[in-house]
Design a protein around this motif. Sequence first.
Motif, PDB file in Angstrom:
ATOM      1  N   ARG A 111       0.608  -1.372   0.259  1.00 40.65           N
ATOM      2  CA  ARG A 111      -0.035  -0.216  -0.224  1.00 40.65           C
ATOM      3  C   ARG A 111       1.109   2.042   0.405  1.00 40.65           C
ATOM      4  O   ARG A 111       0.731   2.630  -0.940  1.00 40.65           O
ATOM      5  CB  ARG A 111      -0.707  -0.006   1.468  1.00 40.65           C
ATOM      6  N   ALA A 112       1.819   0.973   1.346  1.00 38.11           N
ATOM      7  CA  ALA A 112       2.852   2.592   1.165  1.00 38.11           C
ATOM      8  C   ALA A 112       3.394   2.810  -0.650  1.00 38.11           C
ATOM      9  O   ALA A 112       3.267   3.914  -1.164  1.00 38.11           O
ATOM     10  CB  ALA A 112       4.105   2.277   1.704  1.00 38.11           C
ATOM     11  N   ARG A 113       3.884   1.660  -1.073  1.00 40.67           N
ATOM     12  CA  ARG A 113       4.354   1.613  -2.588  1.00 40.67           C
ATOM     13  C   ARG A 113       3.452   2.539  -3.589  1.00 40.67           C
ATOM     14  O   ARG A 113       4.015   2.930  -4.157  1.00 40.67           O
ATOM     15  CB  ARG A 113       5.805   0.323  -2.796  1.00 40.67           C
ATOM     16  N   VAL A 114       2.463   2.003  -2.941  1.00 45.67           N
ATOM     17  CA  VAL A 114       0.999   2.376  -4.125  1.00 45.67           C
ATOM     18  C   VAL A 114       1.343   4.016  -4.387  1.00 45.67           C
ATOM     19  O   VAL A 114       0.679   4.327  -5.054  1.00 45.67           O
ATOM     20  CB  VAL A 114       0.130   2.118  -3.978  1.00 45.67           C
ATOM     21  N   VAL A 115       0.818   4.131  -3.143  1.00 47.72           N
ATOM     22  CA  VAL A 115       1.058   5.627  -2.114  1.00 47.72           C
ATOM     23  C   VAL A 115       2.713   6.482  -3.910  1.00 47.72           C
ATOM     24  O   VAL A 115       2.011   7.505  -4.196  1.00 47.72           O
ATOM     25  CB  VAL A 115       1.089   6.390  -1.155  1.00 47.72           C
ATOM     26  N   GLN A 116       3.453   5.497  -3.016  1.00 44.85           N
ATOM     27  CA  GLN A 116       4.599   6.356  -4.088  1.00 44.85           C
ATOM     28  C   GLN A 116       4.548   6.822  -5.472  1.00 44.85           C
ATOM     29  O   GLN A 116       4.701   7.296  -5.934  1.00 44.85           O
ATOM     30  CB  GLN A 116       5.825   5.366  -3.524  1.00 44.85           C
ATOM     31  N   ILE A 117       3.927   5.324  -6.158  1.00 44.40           N
ATOM     32  CA  ILE A 117       3.560   5.774  -7.644  1.00 44.40           C
ATOM     33  C   ILE A 117       2.007   6.225  -8.041  1.00 44.40           C
ATOM     34  O   ILE A 117       2.947   6.948  -8.895  1.00 44.40           O
ATOM     35  CB  ILE A 117       3.035   3.772  -7.733  1.00 44.40           C
ATOM     36  N   VAL A 118       0.987   6.665  -7.363  1.00 45.04           N
ATOM     37  CA  VAL A 118       0.260   7.343  -8.397  1.00 45.04           C
ATOM     38  C   VAL A 118       1.077   8.579  -7.515  1.00 45.04           C
ATOM     39  O   VAL A 118       0.222   9.449  -8.140  1.00 45.04           O
ATOM     40  CB  VAL A 118      -0.774   7.143  -7.708  1.00 45.04           C
ATOM     41  N   SER A 119       1.909   8.919  -7.048  1.00 41.34           N
ATOM     42  CA  SER A 119       2.443  10.003  -6.799  1.00 41.34           C
ATOM     43  C   SER A 119       3.837  10.580  -8.024  1.00 41.34           C
ATOM     44  O   SER A 119       3.896  12.123  -7.554  1.00 41.34           O
ATOM     45  CB  SER A 119       3.418  10.267  -5.407  1.00 41.34           C
TER      46      SER A 119
END
Length: 69
Positions: free
Chosen positions: A19-27
């Motif tokens: 989930r934390a990596r998704v936040v990074q990717i979508v940013s």
Amino acid sequence: MVRRLYGSAELQERLQVSRARVVQIVSRPDFPEPFDRLAGGAVWLVEDVEAWITEHRPHQARDANPDEC
């Protein structure tokens, strides 16, 4: 016309990341803009995300593994 959407949970599963990596990717500035923002969070059009995956993560593109489709 039916629109297929990815939310953050679908992105986690599709990209096989946390989930934390998704936040990074979508940013990332090169990640597609959300199609809409709902009470539960942002949603993206599947075709936009799949195009991004093809360009930026070709090893995870649907064409890279025909059995995955």
